[in-house]
Design a protein around this motif. Structure first.
Motif, PDB file in Angstrom:
ATOM      1  N   PRO A  90      27.149 -14.212  33.139  1.00 41.63           N
ATOM      2  CA  PRO A  90      27.354 -14.461  34.568  1.00 41.63           C
ATOM      3  C   PRO A  90      26.955 -15.883  34.948  1.00 41.63           C
ATOM      4  O   PRO A  90      25.912 -16.379  34.545  1.00 41.63           O
ATOM      5  CB  PRO A  90      26.419 -13.435  35.233  1.00 41.63           C
ATOM      6  CG  PRO A  90      26.271 -12.343  34.210  1.00 41.63           C
ATOM      7  CD  PRO A  90      26.302 -13.037  32.879  1.00 41.63           C
ATOM      8  N   GLY A  91      27.833 -16.541  35.687  1.00 38.13           N
ATOM      9  CA  GLY A  91      27.565 -17.919  36.090  1.00 38.13           C
ATOM     10  C   GLY A  91      28.124 -18.947  35.154  1.00 38.13           C
ATOM     11  O   GLY A  91      28.117 -20.146  35.448  1.00 38.13           O
ATOM     12  N   ARG A 128      24.796 -21.805  27.836  1.00 37.67           N
ATOM     13  CA  ARG A 128      24.683 -23.192  27.377  1.00 37.67           C
ATOM     14  C   ARG A 128      24.112 -23.262  25.962  1.00 37.67           C
ATOM     15  O   ARG A 128      24.517 -24.108  25.162  1.00 37.67           O
ATOM     16  CB  ARG A 128      23.828 -24.003  28.354  1.00 37.67           C
ATOM     17  CG  ARG A 128      24.469 -24.143  29.738  1.00 37.67           C
ATOM     18  CD  ARG A 128      23.871 -25.294  30.509  1.00 37.67           C
ATOM     19  NE  ARG A 128      22.462 -25.118  30.831  1.00 37.67           N
ATOM     20  CZ  ARG A 128      22.001 -24.569  31.938  1.00 37.67           C
ATOM     21  NH1 ARG A 128      22.852 -24.098  32.865  1.00 37.67           N
ATOM     22  NH2 ARG A 128      20.699 -24.466  32.164  1.00 37.67           N
ATOM     23  N   GLU A 129      23.183 -22.359  25.636  1.00 35.05           N
ATOM     24  CA  GLU A 129      22.678 -22.324  24.257  1.00 35.05           C
ATOM     25  C   GLU A 129      23.793 -21.950  23.290  1.00 35.05           C
ATOM     26  O   GLU A 129      23.957 -22.574  22.224  1.00 35.05           O
ATOM     27  CB  GLU A 129      21.519 -21.330  24.133  1.00 35.05           C
ATOM     28  CG  GLU A 129      20.965 -21.260  22.718  1.00 35.05           C
ATOM     29  CD  GLU A 129      19.866 -20.225  22.539  1.00 35.05           C
ATOM     30  OE1 GLU A 129      19.382 -20.082  21.396  1.00 35.05           O
ATOM     31  OE2 GLU A 129      19.482 -19.568  23.531  1.00 35.05           O
ATOM     32  N   ILE A 178      35.519 -21.387  33.465  1.00 31.06           N
ATOM     33  CA  ILE A 178      34.320 -22.179  33.734  1.00 31.06           C
ATOM     34  C   ILE A 178      34.556 -23.650  33.395  1.00 31.06           C
ATOM     35  O   ILE A 178      35.529 -24.010  32.739  1.00 31.06           O
ATOM     36  CB  ILE A 178      33.110 -21.654  32.928  1.00 31.06           C
ATOM     37  CG1 ILE A 178      33.276 -21.995  31.436  1.00 31.06           C
ATOM     38  CG2 ILE A 178      32.945 -20.158  33.121  1.00 31.06           C
ATOM     39  CD1 ILE A 178      32.017 -21.833  30.642  1.00 31.06           C
ATOM     40  N   GLU A 179      33.631 -24.503  33.855  1.00 28.31           N
ATOM     41  CA  GLU A 179      33.670 -25.922  33.495  1.00 28.31           C
ATOM     42  C   GLU A 179      32.922 -26.105  32.173  1.00 28.31           C
ATOM     43  O   GLU A 179      31.849 -25.550  31.977  1.00 28.31           O
ATOM     44  CB  GLU A 179      33.012 -26.770  34.582  1.00 28.31           C
ATOM     45  CG  GLU A 179      33.637 -26.593  35.966  1.00 28.31           C
ATOM     46  CD  GLU A 179      35.114 -26.928  36.001  1.00 28.31           C
ATOM     47  OE1 GLU A 179      35.513 -27.921  35.352  1.00 28.31           O
ATOM     48  OE2 GLU A 179      35.893 -26.195  36.634  1.00 28.31           O
ATOM     49  N   ARG A 180      33.495 -26.896  31.279  1.00 27.29           N
ATOM     50  CA  ARG A 180      32.836 -27.093  29.988  1.00 27.29           C
ATOM     51  C   ARG A 180      33.054 -28.501  29.430  1.00 27.29           C
ATOM     52  O   ARG A 180      32.803 -28.735  28.250  1.00 27.29           O
ATOM     53  CB  ARG A 180      33.277 -26.025  28.992  1.00 27.29           C
ATOM     54  CG  ARG A 180      34.738 -26.059  28.644  1.00 27.29           C
ATOM     55  CD  ARG A 180      35.085 -24.923  27.702  1.00 27.29           C
ATOM     56  NE  ARG A 180      35.292 -23.668  28.414  1.00 27.29           N
ATOM     57  CZ  ARG A 180      35.256 -22.469  27.838  1.00 27.29           C
ATOM     58  NH1 ARG A 180      34.989 -22.349  26.563  1.00 27.29           N
ATOM     59  NH2 ARG A 180      35.467 -21.375  28.534  1.00 27.29           N
ATOM     60  N   ARG A 186      33.376  -8.525  34.817  1.00 25.72           N
ATOM     61  CA  ARG A 186      31.950  -8.848  34.920  1.00 25.72           C
ATOM     62  C   ARG A 186      31.172  -7.547  35.032  1.00 25.72           C
ATOM     63  O   ARG A 186      31.749  -6.487  35.265  1.00 25.72           O
ATOM     64  CB  ARG A 186      31.632  -9.775  36.087  1.00 25.72           C
ATOM     65  CG  ARG A 186      31.875  -9.201  37.472  1.00 25.72           C
ATOM     66  CD  ARG A 186      33.281  -9.456  37.952  1.00 25.72           C
ATOM     67  NE  ARG A 186      33.462  -9.016  39.335  1.00 25.72           N
ATOM     68  CZ  ARG A 186      34.654  -8.745  39.849  1.00 25.72           C
ATOM     69  NH1 ARG A 186      35.754  -8.838  39.122  1.00 25.72           N
ATOM     70  NH2 ARG A 186      34.748  -8.377  41.121  1.00 25.72           N
ATOM     71  N   TYR A 187      29.848  -7.679  34.886  1.00 25.57           N
ATOM     72  CA  TYR A 187      28.974  -6.503  34.857  1.00 25.57           C
ATOM     73  C   TYR A 187      27.931  -6.621  35.947  1.00 25.57           C
ATOM     74  O   TYR A 187      27.285  -7.655  36.084  1.00 25.57           O
ATOM     75  CB  TYR A 187      28.306  -6.405  33.481  1.00 25.57           C
ATOM     76  CG  TYR A 187      27.301  -5.280  33.344  1.00 25.57           C
ATOM     77  CD1 TYR A 187      27.716  -3.963  33.206  1.00 25.57           C
ATOM     78  CD2 TYR A 187      25.933  -5.548  33.343  1.00 25.57           C
ATOM     79  CE1 TYR A 187      26.787  -2.928  33.064  1.00 25.57           C
ATOM     80  CE2 TYR A 187      25.004  -4.528  33.201  1.00 25.57           C
ATOM     81  CZ  TYR A 187      25.437  -3.211  33.061  1.00 25.57           C
ATOM     82  OH  TYR A 187      24.523  -2.204  32.929  1.00 25.57           O
TER      83      TYR A 187
END
Length: 977
Positions: free
Chosen positions: A539-540, A548-549, A571-573, A767-768
Motif C-alpha cells: 500500500p502506498g 522501496r527495499e 506508481i512512480e519509480r 488492495r487489502y
C-alpha cells in the motif's frame, strides 16, 4: 564468422527442408526414398525387423512401421525425424535455418546394434526397438532414447488436416541436471521431476530446448501445445500436433557453451545490439503526453542519474476504446510533434523505444490494408474490441505491418520496438495457458496452416518480419523487446521479458532461475520488469519503505541482467525521485547503476562474444561448473560472464512485511441455512440496481473471468459494472484477537455484527484492507460483504489472520538477519568483490549485505575491464580503462570495440586486442590490436590493477598497480613483487 542475410537463411531453410523431409509435395526425394517418403530400397537386410538405407547426409532406418531419419547438421549435431512413413508438413521449418552438413561416417553392425560412427559422435541403434543412444568420441554416453517404445505416434486429423499426436522419451542419468524450456513459473533451475505445460502466456516464455549437465541439448522443432514430464518412466516430450512426427535435433558438445553454439548454428546467430542497449532503460505504463516524457528525460539528465533509453508505452495512438489501436500513428493532441520530441531526446543522447502490438485497430490504414488481403483474424482483441490480430505467418502480412512501422515510427526517429502481447494475446490478457490455447486456436488458420500446429511461435514470426524490414531499409542495429520468445528468436534481434509480473519477494526470486532457463536455451538477451509491473501488495507504492527495499534489491539484480530495464504501472519509480524521498535507498540505486556503467567494457566485449562465438552473458551456474552437482539446485545465483558470480538478496531485511492473509476457509463460514460458505446475490449496475443470479460460495476467493471460460458471473450480461452482496456467519475456531480483511478491485465493504468495519468504495487496483476483532472459540458472527466492479481487473477475497497466526508472525519478526550465505562452486578460487578476501571453492560463505551491497564474487583467474562512470553508454569513448586482474589462475579476455551503432562489424570493421594473465610468471600481456574501423580510439590509457585486500575493492575506481598508454602495439608487464 560468416553472416548470412535473412533472405539467404530462409531460402537455405526451404531448400534443406524440401530436400530432406519425407512426404513433401513436389520435393526432391532423398536417396532411397520416393516423393512420398516411402522406402525404395534397403542397402542391406537386417534381422529383428530393422532395415536401413544410407543417405547422403545420414541414415534412414525402418522398424515396426516407423521410419526414422538420422541426418547430420554438424560434427556433433544430428536431426532425428520419426514418422509412420508420411510427413504432413506443408511448409519448411520456421526455426532451423541451417542445412545438413557433409560429415564422414561409417555404418557398423552387430547382431543387436547398428552404429553410425563419425569422428566426434556415435549413434547406436537398438535393433530390437529402434531406440537411439548418443555417445561422444570417447564412447561416453550423452543420453539415450527409452529402450522400450522410444516414440509414440498417433495419426489424427485436426482442423481438417492430417497430423500426428506424438511423443518421445529419453532415459536420463540418475544425477543428471536438465535446464531450459524458457521462463516457466516453476521457481527452480533444474527441470528434473517436473511436469511442465509448454504454452506461451503473458508471464511464460516457452522455448522448446532442453540442455543437460551431460553437455548435450535437444531442440524440438514442433510448434503446437506440448508438455514435458520427467518421472520414473523417463523424460517425455508430448505434442498435440506434430505434422512431421517426432522431430528433434540432438546437439552434443565438450561444454554447455558448445551446445549453445550448435543451437545458434541451427537457428541463427545473435546479431550485435547498439552499445546503448546495455545501459539503463526507463519505462512506465505509461507517459501520457510528449511533454511528460520529455520532462522525465530532462530530469534524468539534470539529476545526473545515468540513462540510455526512455520507453513510450501504449495508447500514444489514441485510446483503448476506439479503432486506432497500434496503427503506428500518434495522437495529435497528446503528441503533437513526435519528430521534434525524438530530436530533443537524441540531443540528450537518449534513444526512444516504443510499444507496438500485433493487434491492429479497425479504423487504421494499416488495418484496412491488411483486411484488403484477408490478413487479419476475426476474433476481436480483448482490450480494444476494435482491433484484430494480423497474420504474421504471411510474408505479405509481415511486409505490410512493417511498412506502417517504418513510415509511422522509424522514419520519425524511433530507435527500437517494444512488441507487446506477442504470445499472441487475443481474447484475454494471456495469463492462463488454457485461456491462451482456446484464444489462439479461435484464430482458425494462418498462412502456413491451422493454429493447433502453429500455436506457440507467433512471436518468432512477427519479430522476424520487423527484423527483416529494418535490415532491408537501414544499417542501424535492430533492438527489439518482445513479451514472448521461441527458438530462433535470437536471430531477429529480439530480447524477451517475463511479462506483467507482480511486485513481491517470491516473484523477484523467480526471475533469477527463470531468466537463466531462458538464456541457457541459446536465447541470450532477456529482461524483466524491475520492481514488478503490478504493485498491489505494498500500500502506498513508492511511499512504502517496504516496497522501496524490494525495489532497491530488484534494481541490484537488474544491473546484472543482459538488458537493464525498469518498468511497471500505477506508481512512480523513476530512480531520481528517491533522492529526497529515501536517501539511503537512492544511494543503493546510484551505486548499482554506476557499477553497471563501469562494467560496460566487460559487457560490450562479451556481447561480441555472444555474436561471434555463440556465448551467453547471463549464465546458470552449471554452464561453468557442470561437474559440481551442487550448482544444479542453486536457484538464486548465476554467473554474469565467466568472471562474476551474482547472488541477489531475495528477502527483506529491514522492512519485513507479513505474508498475505489466508483466505477464510469454508469450515469457518456458514449460510443462514447452515451450509458451508456464504450466500451471494449479483446485481447489474454498480449500486445494486437490478437483481440477477444468486450463488453460494464455499469461500470468497473470486476472480472474474475464471477458468476455463470467460463467462460473466451469475446471469450478468458482461464482466464490468456489476455489484454483489454476500451474507452469512463467521465461526471463530479459537479465542483471541483476529484480523479480518478484504482484498479486492474495485469497491468493497465489510460488516461484522451489523457494523461496518471496512469501507473502500472506490475504483482502483487490487488492495487489502483489514479490521481487528476479538472473538471467542465457537462464536458465530453475522457477516456481510458488499462489492462493486467498475472495469479492468476483477477480484474479491475474504481473508483473515487467526490469533495463533498473528502470534507466529510476531515471532518471525524478532532478530533481523543481514547476512547472506552463498555457495561458491568447486574447482576454482574466489574473491569477495568488496574486500578481495580470497576464498576457496566448494564451500558456502557468509557475508553481510546492507542495502547498498549485492553479494558478488569474482572467480580467481579473471580479467575484468572497467570504464568510467558516465551518464550514457557512449558519453566518454576515449576514457581510460581500468583492467582488474584477479590472480590465482591463468586468464584471458578479449576487448572489443566498434562504431557502437551499425552492422559494419559484419564487414570486418571492428578492433580487438587480447589481455592474457600468466599466473605463474605474474605477467599481463596486452596483445597487438587486430582490425580497425572509422572512429577507432587509437590511444587509450590502461590502468592495470592487481586485486588484493585493500586494493580494487568494490565498484569505485582503484589505485593502479601500473599504467600504460596503449596504442595498439603488444606489450608485457610484470607484477612480481
Amino acid at each position: 564468422m560468416k553472416y548470412l542475410p535473412t533472405k539467404t537463411l530462409l531460402l537455405t531453410t526451404c531448400v534443406s527442408f524440401l530436400a530432406l523431409l519425407p512426404a513433401m509435395a513436389g520435393a526432391a526425394a532423398p536417396t532411397g526414398l520416393d516423393a512420398n517418403g516411402h522406402l525404395l530400397k534397403v542397402e542391406a537386410p537386417v534381422k529383428a525387423g530393422l532395415s536401413f538405407t544410407r543417405l547422403a547426409d545420414g541414415v534412414q532406418i525402418t522398424h515396426d512401421g516407423i521410419t526414422k531419419n538420422i541426418i547430420f547438421y554438424g560434427p556433433q549435431t544430428v536431426r532425428i525425424n520419426a514418422n509412420l512413413g508420411k510427413n504432413y508438413w506443408t511448409a519448411p521449418s520456421i526455426v532451423v535455418v541451417d542445412k545438413p552438413t557433409a560429415v564422414a561416417f561409417d555404418i557398423r553392425e552387430t547382431p543387436t546394434e547398428l552404429s553410425i560412427v563419425s569422428e566426434k559422435l556415435t549413434i547406436v541403434v537398438d535393433k530390437s526397438s529402434g531406440a537411439l543412444t548418443f555417445k561422444d568420441a570417447t564412447g561416453k554416453v550423452y543420453t539415450r532414447e527409452r529402450a522400450k517404445a522410444p516414440e509414440n505416434l498417433k495419426p489424427v486429423d485436426i482442423s481438417g488436416a492430417p497430423t500426428y499426436e506424438a511423443q518421445n522419451t529419453f532415459t536420463l542419468k540418475p544425477d543428471e541436471g536438465i535446464f531450459g524450456f524458457g521462463f516457466i513459473d516453476e521457481g527452480e533451475l533444474n527441470r528434473r521431476n517436473k511436469d511442465i505445460l509448454l504454452v506461451q502466456t503473458n508471464t511464460g516464455i516457452v522455448i522448446p530446448v532442453m540442455v543437460s549437465s551431460e553437455k548435450y541439448g535437444i531442440l524440438w522443432d514442433t510448434y503446437s501445445k506440448m508438455t514435458f514430464k520427467d518421472n520414473a518412466e523417463g523424460a517425455t516430450l508430448w505434442a498435440e500436433s506434430a505434422p512431421g512426427g517426432v522431430d528433434y535435433y540432438f546437439m552434443g558438445g565438450d561444454s554447455i557453451d558448445n551446445v549453445v553454439k550448435s543451437y545458434r548454428h541451427l537457428t541463427g546467430e545473435a546479431p550485435m545490439y547498439p552499445k546503448q542497449a546495455f545501459g539503463l532503460f526507463m519505462s512506465k505504463e505509461r507517459y501520457k503526453t510528449q511533454d511528460r516524457l520529455l520532462e522525465v528525460a530532462r530530469t534524468f539528465r539534470e539529476k545526473q542519474f545515468p540513462l540510455d533509453y526512455i520507453v513510450q508505452d501504449w495508447q500514444y495512438w489514441g485510446s483503448d476504446t476506439d479503432g486506432t489501436w497500434s496503427g503506428m500513428i500518434w495522437n495529435k493532441e497528446r503528441y503533437p510533434d513526435p519528430e521534434g520530441m525524438i530530436r530533443t531526446l537524441h540531443d540528450e543522447h537518449l534513444k526512444l523505444m516504443i510499444s507496438i502490438w500485433p493487434s491492429v485497430g479497425n479504423d487504421t490504414e494499416l488495418g484496412k490494408e491488411l483486411d484488403s488481403h484477408g490478413l487479419r483474424f476475426e476474433p476481436l482483441h480483448w482490450i480494444s474490441k476494435h482491433a484484430r490480430v494480423y497474420d504474421a505467418y504471411s510474408p505479405l502480412g509481415r511486409q505490410i505491418y512493417f511498412k506502417y512501422i517504418k513510415q509511422g515510427l522509424l522514419d520519425k526517429g524511433v530507435d527500437a520496438l517494444w512488441m507487446d502481447g506477442t504470445e499472441v494475446e487475443v481474447g484475454t490478457a494471456a495469463w492462463d495457458p488454457d485461456d491462451n490455447i482456446r484464444d489462439i486456436k479461435s484464430l482458425g488458420k494462418n498462412a502456413l496452416g491451422d493454429f493447433t500446429r502453429y500455436l506457440n511461435p507467433y512471436t518468432l514470426m512477427t519479430t522476424q518480419g520487423t527484423y527483416d524490414g529494418q535490415r532491408a531499409t537501414s544499417d542501424k542495429r535492430v533492438f527489439t523487446l518482445t513479451r514472448s520468445a521461441w527458438a530462433g528468436a535470437q536471430r531477429t534481434g529480439a530480447a524477451s521479458w517475463s511479462g506483467d509480473i507482480f511486485a513481491n519477494w517470491k516473484t523477484f526470486g523467480e526471475q533469477i532461475n527463470g531468466g537463466t532457463n531462458v538464456t541457457i536455451t541459446g536465447n541470450p538477451y532477456w529482461s524483466q520488469d524491475t520492481g514488478g509491473f503490478f504493485v498491489t501488495e505494498f500500500p502506498g507504492g513508492e511511499q512504502n519503505p517496504a516496497y522501496r527495499e524490494l525495489f532497491a534489491r530488484w534494481f541490484q539484480f537488474g544491473a546484472f541482467n543482459p538488458i537493464f530495464r525498469v518498468h511497471g504501472t500505477s506508481i512512480e519509480r523513476e530512480p531520481y525521485i528517491f533522492k529526497d524521498l529515501d536517501p539511503e535507498m537512492y544511494g543503493s540505486l546510484l551505486k548499482s547503476v554506476n557499477l553497471r556503467y563501469r562494467l560496460l567494457p566487460y559487457i560490450y566485449s562479451l556481447s561480441w562474444k555472444v555474436t561471434s562465438d555463440g556465448y551467453t552473458l547471463m549464465r546458470a551456474l552449471p554452464m561453468d561448473f557442470p561437474a559440481d552437482k551442487t550448482t544444479y539446485a542453486i536457484n538464486d545465483a548465476f554467473m554474469f560472464g565467466g568472471s562474476l558470480l551474482v547472488h541477489p538478496v531475495t528477502r527483506p531485511m529491514y522492512h519485513i512485511q507479513n505474508p498475505p492473509a489466508e483466505t477464510i476457509p469454508s469450515s469457518a463460514l456458514r449460510t443462514k441455512a447452515g451450509q458451508a460458505g456464504l450466500e451471494g446475490q449479483y446485481f447489474a449496475g454498480e449500486n445494486f440496481e437490478t437483481p440477477k443470479g444468486k450463488t453460494v460460495d464455499a469461500t470468497l476467493d473470486l476472480k472474474w473471468p475464471g477458468p476455463p471460460l470467460a463467462q460473466p458471473p451469475a446471469g450478468l450480461d458482461g464482466l464490468d459494472h456489476f455489484s454483489a452482496r454476500w451474507e452469512g456467519e463467521l465461526v471463530a475456531p479459537e479465542d483471541g484477537d483476529y484480523e479480518i480483511g478484504v482484498e479486492g478491485d474495485d469497491g468493497f465493504r465489510l460488516f461484522l455484527k451489523g457494523e461496518k468495519v471496512i469501507e473502500d468504495w472506490n475504483n482502483g487496483a487490487k488492495r487489502y484492507k483489514s479490521a481487528k476483532v476479538t472473538l471467542k472459540a465457537g462464536e458465530r458472527v453475522p457477516l456481510k460483504i458488499e462489492y462493486y466492479q467498475g472495469g479492468s481487473e476483477r477480484s474479491l477475497r475474504l481473508a483473515w489472520r487467526t490469533p495463533s497466526q498473528i502470534k507466529a508472525l510476531a515471532s518471525a519478526h524478532k532478530g533481523l538477519d543481514f547476512k547472506v550465505a552463498t555457495y561458491l562452486p568447486q574447482g576454482t578460487g574466489w574473491y569477495d568483490f568488496y574486500t578481495n578476501a580470497r576464498l576457496d571453492g566448494g564451500q558456502t560463505v557468509t557475508r553481510e549485505a546492507p542495502l547498498d551491497i549485492i553479494p558478488l564474487y569474482v572467480k580467481a583467474g579473471s580479467i575484468v575491464p572497467m570504464g568510467p562512470v558516465q551518464q550514457y553508454a557512449t558519453e566518454k569513448p576515449d576514457a581510460p580503462y581500468e583492467i582488474r586482474v584477479y590472480p590465482g589462475a591463468d586468464a584471458t579476455f578479449t576487448l572489443y570495440e566498434d562504431d557502437n551503432e551499425t552492422y559494419n562489424y559484419e564487414k570486418g570493421q571492428y578492433a580487438t586486442y587480447d589481455l592474457t594473465w600468466n599466473d605463474k610468471a605474474q605477467t599481463l600481456s596486452i596483445g597487438a590490436r587486430k582490425g580497425t574501423y572509422p572512429g577507432l580510439v587509437t590511444s587509450r590509457t590502461l590502468n592495470i590493477v592487481i586485486a588484493a585486500p585493500g586494493n580494487a575493492t568494490g565498484g569505485e575506481p582503484a589505485a593502479p598497480s601500473k599504467t600504460i598508454v596503449y596504442s595498439g602495439k603488444a606489450e608485457t608487464l610484470s607484477f612480481r613483487p
